[in-house]
Write a protein that holds these residues in place. Structure first.
Motif, PDB file in Angstrom:
ATOM      1  N   LEU A   1      39.778  48.335  45.053  1.00 53.33           N
ATOM      2  CA  LEU A   1      39.952  47.283  46.155  1.00 53.33           C
ATOM      3  C   LEU A   1      40.436  48.007  47.241  1.00 53.33           C
ATOM      4  CD1 LEU A   1      40.325  44.098  46.857  1.00 53.33           C
ATOM      5  CD2 LEU A   1      42.553  44.167  45.801  1.00 53.33           C
TER       6      LEU A   1
ATOM      7  N   LEU B   1      39.994  41.015  48.900  1.00 52.82           N
ATOM      8  CA  LEU B   1      40.306  40.220  48.037  1.00 52.82           C
ATOM      9  C   LEU B   1      40.357  38.598  48.514  1.00 52.82           C
ATOM     10  CD1 LEU B   1      40.496  39.310  44.940  1.00 52.82           C
ATOM     11  CD2 LEU B   1      42.938  39.830  45.120  1.00 52.82           C
TER      12      LEU B   1
ATOM     13  N   GLY C   1      38.788  32.640  40.969  1.00 53.35           N
ATOM     14  CA  GLY C   1      39.380  33.985  41.075  1.00 53.35           C
ATOM     15  C   GLY C   1      38.127  34.639  39.954  1.00 53.35           C
TER      16      GLY C   1
ATOM     17  N   SER D   1      34.831  44.504  33.439  1.00 55.72           N
ATOM     18  CA  SER D   1      36.046  45.045  33.575  1.00 55.72           C
ATOM     19  C   SER D   1      36.167  46.352  32.654  1.00 55.72           C
ATOM     20  CB  SER D   1      37.368  44.354  33.225  1.00 55.72           C
ATOM     21  OG  SER D   1      37.339  44.043  31.720  1.00 55.72           O
TER      22      SER D   1
ATOM     23  N   SER E   1      37.089  38.226  41.803  1.00 59.59           N
ATOM     24  CA  SER E   1      37.741  39.555  41.333  1.00 59.59           C
ATOM     25  C   SER E   1      36.633  40.510  40.883  1.00 59.59           C
ATOM     26  CB  SER E   1      38.809  39.098  40.384  1.00 59.59           C
ATOM     27  OG  SER E   1      39.290  40.437  39.991  1.00 59.59           O
ATOM     28  N   GLN E   2      36.470  41.393  41.309  1.00 60.82           N
ATOM     29  CA  GLN E   2      35.579  42.668  40.497  1.00 60.82           C
ATOM     30  C   GLN E   2      36.704  43.337  39.782  1.00 60.82           C
ATOM     31  OE1 GLN E   2      33.821  44.269  44.211  1.00 60.82           O
ATOM     32  NE2 GLN E   2      31.870  43.516  43.628  1.00 60.82           N
ATOM     33  N   GLN E   3      36.816  42.788  38.615  1.00 62.37           N
ATOM     34  CA  GLN E   3      38.099  43.326  37.864  1.00 62.37           C
ATOM     35  C   GLN E   3      37.889  44.893  37.185  1.00 62.37           C
ATOM     36  OE1 GLN E   3      38.795  41.225  34.431  1.00 62.37           O
ATOM     37  NE2 GLN E   3      40.981  41.948  34.028  1.00 62.37           N
TER      38      GLN E   3
ATOM     39  N   ASN F   1      36.791  39.438  32.166  1.00 65.26           N
ATOM     40  CA  ASN F   1      35.443  40.005  32.989  1.00 65.26           C
ATOM     41  C   ASN F   1      34.631  41.158  32.178  1.00 65.26           C
ATOM     42  OD1 ASN F   1      33.751  41.306  34.776  1.00 65.26           O
ATOM     43  ND2 ASN F   1      34.816  40.449  36.582  1.00 65.26           N
TER      44      ASN F   1
ATOM     45  N   ARG G   1      44.500  43.816  50.133  1.00 62.02           N
ATOM     46  CA  ARG G   1      44.389  42.600  49.676  1.00 62.02           C
ATOM     47  C   ARG G   1      43.656  41.725  50.444  1.00 62.02           C
ATOM     48  NH1 ARG G   1      46.523  40.332  45.077  1.00 62.02           N
ATOM     49  NH2 ARG G   1      46.704  37.928  45.153  1.00 62.02           N
TER      50      ARG G   1
END
Length: 199
Positions: free
Chosen positions: A129, A135, A119, A66, A123-125, A63, A132
């Motif tokens: 977060l 996500l 995924g 990231s 995912s906002q890597q 990403n 869970r």
């Protein structure tokens, strides 16, 4: 290859070692520790998977938003360290970072499992977060959005190529008298020079 040789191309040497690791490592022989740093030199490291290599460099995907993506954008230099415990071998690589082409990224993204492609969108890597469940909710959102249709590559997801200027091969030897061989060059199109190092 059973012995280091200054006459051997380092990419060929690496390819042989990686192939041997594929036969002996129980999990992910292509796993590598990737080290990046901020412009002021503060380092960070994490494990990634090598997804390709040739005379042009060593490729991995991520990403772009990231932490590593941000650090590579700000300071396009990196280092890799492969360690194959079953073979008692290590390879360290340092060099400049270049983005892969859109065509390369599209081709690799299309080869991934469908759940992995979902995924990548969900995912906002590297960002906070809350739970869970958050996500899982985002995954469900993109499953519904794409249904059974094509899942395009996210604009924030692509790959990088580490173009090596230094590659060190290390092999365990008795009494810690290890073998070390370094291949070096200043620019990517220059020929390699070699030297052995004390353990």
């Amino acid at each position: 290859m059973n012995d280091f040789s200054a006459d051997v191309d380092p990419i060929a040497q690496f390819s042989d070692w990686l192939a041997e690791a594929g036969k002996s490592e129980p999990n992910d022989p292509n796993a590598v520790c990737l080290a990046t740093s901020t412009p002021d030199g503060f380092p960070s490291a994490r494990m990634v998977l090598l997804k390709g290599h040739d005379e042009h460099g060593f490729v991995f995907y991520t990403n772009l938003e990231s932490r590593k993506g941000g650090e590579l954008a700000a300071n396009p230099k990196a280092a890799m360290c492969f360690h194959w415990k079953s073979l008692k071998r290590q390879v360290r690589i340092e060099g400049q970072i270049e983005p892969v082409t859109a065509e390369e990224a599209d081709a690799y993204y299309a080869s991934r499992a469908r759940d992995s492609r979902i995924g990548a969108w969900a995912s906002q890597q590297s960002r906070p977060l809350q739970s869970r469940f958050e996500l899982e909710s985002r995954i469900a959102e993109y499953v519904a959005k794409f249904g059974l249709g094509r899942i395009p590559r996210p604009p924030f997801w692509s790959g990088f190529r580490l173009v090596p200027v230094r590659i060190e091969f290390w092999r365990d030897r008795p009494f810690r008298l290890h073998d070390r061989m370094i291949y070096k060059r200043n620019l990517k199109d220059e020929p390699w020079t070699t030297e052995r190092l004390y353990p």
